[in-house]
Design an enzyme around this catalytic site. Structure first.
Site, mmCIF file in Angstrom:
data_model
loop_
_atom_site.group_PDB
_atom_site.id
_atom_site.type_symbol
_atom_site.label_atom_id
_atom_site.label_comp_id
_atom_site.label_asym_id
_atom_site.label_seq_id
_atom_site.Cartn_x
_atom_site.Cartn_y
_atom_site.Cartn_z
ATOM 1 N N GLU A 18 53.936 43.130 36.719
ATOM 2 C CA GLU A 18 52.880 42.360 37.367
ATOM 3 C C GLU A 18 51.523 42.720 36.765
ATOM 4 O O GLU A 18 50.878 43.680 37.209
ATOM 5 C CB GLU A 18 52.856 42.667 38.867
ATOM 6 N N GLY A 33 47.196 37.045 42.423
ATOM 7 C CA GLY A 33 46.329 36.393 43.400
ATOM 8 C C GLY A 33 45.109 35.727 42.777
ATOM 9 O O GLY A 33 44.182 35.337 43.478
ATOM 10 N N SER A 87 50.751 35.095 40.250
ATOM 11 C CA SER A 87 50.452 33.658 40.340
ATOM 12 C C SER A 87 51.610 32.763 39.905
ATOM 13 O O SER A 87 51.395 31.723 39.278
ATOM 14 C CB SER A 87 49.178 33.324 39.560
ATOM 15 N N ASN A 127 56.808 38.690 48.395
ATOM 16 C CA ASN A 127 56.054 39.826 48.933
ATOM 17 C C ASN A 127 54.957 39.264 49.822
ATOM 18 O O ASN A 127 53.968 38.728 49.333
ATOM 19 C CB ASN A 127 55.454 40.623 47.758
ATOM 20 N N GLU A 150 48.499 46.849 44.443
ATOM 21 C CA GLU A 150 47.584 47.032 45.588
ATOM 22 C C GLU A 150 47.770 48.416 46.200
ATOM 23 O O GLU A 150 46.817 49.024 46.679
ATOM 24 C CB GLU A 150 47.819 45.918 46.622
ATOM 25 N N LYS A 201 52.900 40.783 51.760
ATOM 26 C CA LYS A 201 51.726 41.638 51.946
ATOM 27 C C LYS A 201 51.362 41.685 53.444
ATOM 28 O O LYS A 201 52.266 41.629 54.268
ATOM 29 C CB LYS A 201 50.564 41.138 51.074
ATOM 30 N N HIS A 247 53.493 48.713 43.902
ATOM 31 C CA HIS A 247 52.690 47.497 43.797
ATOM 32 C C HIS A 247 51.248 47.868 43.446
ATOM 33 O O HIS A 247 50.733 48.883 43.907
ATOM 34 C CB HIS A 247 52.741 46.705 45.112
HETATM 35 P P1 PGA Z 1 50.643 36.429 43.664
HETATM 36 O O1 PGA Z 1 51.056 37.931 44.006
HETATM 37 O O2 PGA Z 1 51.910 35.642 43.462
HETATM 38 O O3 PGA Z 1 49.849 35.964 44.855
HETATM 39 O O4 PGA Z 1 49.812 36.464 42.421
HETATM 40 C C1 PGA Z 1 52.114 38.560 43.350
HETATM 41 C C2 PGA Z 1 52.304 39.963 43.902
HETATM 42 O O5 PGA Z 1 51.309 40.591 44.283
HETATM 43 O O6 PGA Z 1 53.432 40.461 43.977
#
Ligand code: PGA
Length: 251
Positions: free
Chosen positions: A167, A173, A213, A9, A97, A11, A95
């Site tokens: 998640e 992140g 992560s 992903n 976000e 983003k 997601h």
């Molecule tokens: P990340 O993000 O691997 O940077 O923690 C995962 C995601 O948001 O799908």
């Protein structure tokens, strides 16, 4: 048999030139028959080019979001039909976000999920608890409600077009990963919830990815858990070498 899947992903990262460079590299480096299905989710502006670049390879292209209406006065939005017109048949929905910054509720997500199914798309449906919910030991309840309200309205037959992604928001992140045991515990709970709502067969067939992560150095251990079928990768999917190492982390 459910599939191993690794999805990147991106983003709001990578412009057209960067997308092109990454995918050309990935295409060259990826073994002909990888142990996992591979998805990349670039920005809308790169979707057509991405699809054209990888269409004869095992790499699939996903969108990061879509609107639930087919068309109309929704400035700035993109429909399932528009995604399909550029070759994209998979979409990430829910997601954290999108939930946090764009006020996407379970109710809205249920509409998006239905629209995607109606258009015969595959959905990568994300869910997961926030840190305060984990600390209050409410994570199972939160996850259950997200599933019940966002996707459990689907019919059994629809589940062949569903990929789930657990998640935990506190691990996205942040560099902090859920331990393999924490991931397994929630994944097993999700699979049981699907078995209770539908049946064991449906539960056993759906791929449940872990996201938060995931890096080359922890992927193998996480993917080694019985109910973890791969990962949804954010930060580490922006580096082709790291992403490939994660794709190759299955035993
Ligand atoms: P990340 O993000 O691997 O940077 O923690 C995962 C995601 O948001 O799908």
């Amino acid at each position: 048999m459910r599939k191993n899947i690794v999805a990147g992903n991106w983003k709001m990262n990578n412009d057209l030139a960067e997308t092109s460079e990454f995918l050309t590299h990935l295409k060259m480096q990826l073994v002909k028959e990888p142990e996992a299905e591979v998805y990349i989710a670039p920005a809308y502006t790169s979707l057509y080019h991405a699809f054209q670049t990888v269409k004869d390879t095992p790499i699939k292209v996903a969108a990061q979001n879509m609107h639930h209406e087919k068309k109309g006065a929704f400035t700035g939005e993109v429909s399932a039909q528009m995604l399909q017109s550029v070759g994209v048949t998979t979409v990430i929905l829910g997601h954290s976000e999108r939930r946090a910054h764009f006020q996407e509720t379970n109710e809205l997500l249920a509409q998006k999920v239905s629209a995607a199914m109606e258009a015969d798309m595959t959905v990568i449906f994300c869910f997961g608890e926030e840190l305060k919910e984990r600390k209050a030991e409410e994570h199972f309840d939160v996850v259950k409600i997200q599933l019940q309200e966002g996707i459990f309205h689907l019919k059994k037959e629809d589940w062949k077009n569903v990929i789930l992604a657990y998640e935990p928001v506190w691990a996205i992140g942040t560099g902090e990963t859920a331990s393999p045991e924490q991931a397994q515990e929630v994944h097993a709970f999700v699979r049981k919830s699907i078995a209770d709502k539908y049946d064991r067969e449906t539960a056993d067939e759906v791929s449940i990815l872990y996201g938060g992560s995931v890096k080359p150095n922890n992927a193998k251990e996480i993917f080694g858990q019985e109910d973890v079928d791969g990962g949804l990768i954010g930060g580490a999917s922006l580096n082709a070498i790291d992403f490939l190492a994660i794709v190759n982390a299955f035993e």
